[in-house]
Design a protein around this motif. Sequence first.
Motif, PDB file in Angstrom:
ATOM      1  N   TYR A  93     -21.833  -8.635 -75.715  1.00 19.15           N
ATOM      2  CA  TYR A  93     -22.258  -8.877 -77.083  1.00 19.15           C
ATOM      3  C   TYR A  93     -22.272  -7.532 -77.818  1.00 19.15           C
ATOM      4  N   LEU A 131     -26.878 -10.545 -82.766  1.00 20.30           N
ATOM      5  CA  LEU A 131     -25.985 -10.384 -81.612  1.00 20.30           C
ATOM      6  C   LEU A 131     -24.810 -11.343 -81.739  1.00 20.30           C
ATOM      7  N   LEU A 171     -21.127 -12.603 -79.727  1.00 26.88           N
ATOM      8  CA  LEU A 171     -20.405 -12.583 -78.464  1.00 26.88           C
ATOM      9  C   LEU A 171     -18.990 -12.059 -78.668  1.00 26.88           C
ATOM     10  N   PHE A 183     -24.245  -4.876 -75.695  1.00 29.37           N
ATOM     11  CA  PHE A 183     -25.071  -5.381 -74.612  1.00 29.37           C
ATOM     12  C   PHE A 183     -24.242  -6.247 -73.679  1.00 29.37           C
ATOM     13  N   TYR A 189     -28.890 -21.760 -70.556  1.00 32.66           N
ATOM     14  CA  TYR A 189     -28.530 -20.557 -71.301  1.00 32.66           C
ATOM     15  C   TYR A 189     -29.519 -19.443 -71.033  1.00 32.66           C
ATOM     16  N   GLN A 241     -30.014 -16.192 -69.960  1.00 33.75           N
ATOM     17  CA  GLN A 241     -29.201 -15.003 -69.753  1.00 33.75           C
ATOM     18  C   GLN A 241     -30.086 -13.779 -69.656  1.00 33.75           C
ATOM     19  N   TYR A 242     -29.611 -12.793 -68.901  1.00 34.12           N
ATOM     20  CA  TYR A 242     -30.351 -11.551 -68.706  1.00 34.12           C
ATOM     21  C   TYR A 242     -29.482 -10.397 -69.177  1.00 34.12           C
ATOM     22  N   PHE A 243     -30.084  -9.546 -69.989  1.00 33.65           N
ATOM     23  CA  PHE A 243     -29.343  -8.519 -70.696  1.00 33.65           C
ATOM     24  C   PHE A 243     -29.548  -7.139 -70.079  1.00 33.65           C
ATOM     25  N   GLY A 244     -28.498  -6.321 -70.175  1.00 36.21           N
ATOM     26  CA  GLY A 244     -28.585  -4.930 -69.776  1.00 36.21           C
ATOM     27  C   GLY A 244     -29.246  -4.097 -70.853  1.00 36.21           C
ATOM     28  N   PRO A 245     -29.366  -2.780 -70.610  1.00 35.51           N
ATOM     29  CA  PRO A 245     -30.090  -1.899 -71.529  1.00 35.51           C
ATOM     30  C   PRO A 245     -29.311  -1.535 -72.778  1.00 35.51           C
ATOM     31  N   TYR A 290     -34.720 -22.520 -76.567  1.00 38.14           N
ATOM     32  CA  TYR A 290     -34.851 -21.283 -75.795  1.00 38.14           C
ATOM     33  C   TYR A 290     -35.589 -20.239 -76.642  1.00 38.14           C
ATOM     34  N   TYR A 344     -36.241 -16.046 -76.710  1.00 37.36           N
ATOM     35  CA  TYR A 344     -35.968 -14.693 -76.239  1.00 37.36           C
ATOM     36  C   TYR A 344     -36.759 -13.725 -77.110  1.00 37.36           C
ATOM     37  N   GLN A 376     -36.810  -9.312 -78.250  1.00 35.88           N
ATOM     38  CA  GLN A 376     -36.134  -8.028 -78.159  1.00 35.88           C
ATOM     39  C   GLN A 376     -37.100  -6.953 -78.614  1.00 35.88           C
ATOM     40  N   GLY A 423     -32.385  -4.507 -74.620  1.00 35.88           N
ATOM     41  CA  GLY A 423     -31.659  -5.766 -74.610  1.00 35.88           C
ATOM     42  C   GLY A 423     -32.611  -6.939 -74.738  1.00 35.88           C
ATOM     43  N   PRO A 424     -32.140  -8.053 -75.285  1.00 36.00           N
ATOM     44  CA  PRO A 424     -32.992  -9.247 -75.378  1.00 36.00           C
ATOM     45  C   PRO A 424     -33.496  -9.666 -74.006  1.00 36.00           C
ATOM     46  N   TYR A 457     -35.143 -12.912 -71.850  1.00 32.77           N
ATOM     47  CA  TYR A 457     -35.414 -14.344 -71.776  1.00 32.77           C
ATOM     48  C   TYR A 457     -36.911 -14.562 -71.552  1.00 32.77           C
ATOM     49  N   TYR A 488     -36.921 -14.609 -80.852  1.00 35.58           N
ATOM     50  CA  TYR A 488     -35.852 -15.493 -81.292  1.00 35.58           C
ATOM     51  C   TYR A 488     -36.012 -16.880 -80.679  1.00 35.58           C
ATOM     52  N   ARG A 534     -29.858 -25.059 -78.069  1.00 32.63           N
ATOM     53  CA  ARG A 534     -28.533 -25.070 -77.461  1.00 32.63           C
ATOM     54  C   ARG A 534     -28.343 -26.363 -76.693  1.00 32.63           C
ATOM     55  N   GLN A 574     -22.067 -19.023 -75.527  1.00 35.92           N
ATOM     56  CA  GLN A 574     -22.591 -18.050 -76.471  1.00 35.92           C
ATOM     57  C   GLN A 574     -24.000 -18.411 -76.896  1.00 35.92           C
ATOM     58  N   LEU A 575     -24.842 -17.422 -76.928  1.00 32.33           N
ATOM     59  CA  LEU A 575     -26.160 -17.569 -77.515  1.00 32.33           C
ATOM     60  C   LEU A 575     -26.084 -17.034 -78.935  1.00 32.33           C
ATOM     61  N   PHE A 597     -28.104 -15.676 -81.902  1.00 34.86           N
ATOM     62  CA  PHE A 597     -29.418 -15.166 -82.291  1.00 34.86           C
ATOM     63  C   PHE A 597     -29.492 -15.078 -83.808  1.00 34.86           C
ATOM     64  N   GLY A 598     -30.497 -15.709 -84.391  1.00 33.82           N
ATOM     65  CA  GLY A 598     -30.734 -15.579 -85.827  1.00 33.82           C
ATOM     66  C   GLY A 598     -31.525 -14.321 -86.105  1.00 33.82           C
ATOM     67  N   LYS A 599     -32.297 -14.323 -87.183  1.00 31.06           N
ATOM     68  CA  LYS A 599     -33.071 -13.137 -87.558  1.00 31.06           C
ATOM     69  C   LYS A 599     -34.388 -13.050 -86.795  1.00 31.06           C
TER      70      LYS A 599
END
Lengths: 113, 112
Positions: A35, A43, A45, A90, A100, A102-106, B34, B36, B38, B43-44, B46, B87, B91, B99-100, B102-104
Amino acid sequence: DAGITQSPRHKVTETGTPVTLRCHQTENHRYMYWYRQDPGHGLRLIHYSYGVKDTDKGEVSDGYSVSRSKTEDFLLTLESATSSQTSVYFCAIGGTSLSYEQYFGPGTRLTVT
Amino acid sequence: DAKTTQPPSMDCAEGRAANLPCNHSTISGNEYVYWYRQIHSQGPQYIIHGLKNNETNEMASLIITEDRKSSTLILPHATLRDTAVYYCISRRSGAGSYQLTFGKGTKLSVIP
């Protein structure tokens, strides 16, 4: 925390040069994603992978290519960097057709001058 | 996927419960909700998700109204480290793209 690392964490490059960002996971997960995050756009994709050598385009794939030769590594290449590709990138893992989560990197902060 | 609407910002006193609302009035029967968050520059992360029933995990609780048109994320005892953008995403299970979107989100500020 999920075992996801990104390298480099910061990079400054010049317009027109190729750049490769690396995402490495230790979770053996099938799905991986790239992303980008920009102010005002959230974000978005770029590409995702659903297995070794299996990749597909996301919402904003123009100017980017990806490769996945091993389960643990997902590479994002900017073929010829432009200033519009200045962003925070990311990597994420996880998710299936049923979830859905998902786990994100730094993140990698890329500046194209 | 249903559009979600969240307030742009909220404040919460440290130690109190933070209740973050999300409206998803057009949600369909097979769409999950869902959450999330940040934290600045990271990174976001979960948090939790649900379909119909209320859900709880070590981080938060998710309360979904009976008609599923809205939900509330509850952080039971907010700390300064919970300051983040939250967020809410809906979904559809089995959707073709993973794809996720993300809004504001809602910027939660936990005040000492």
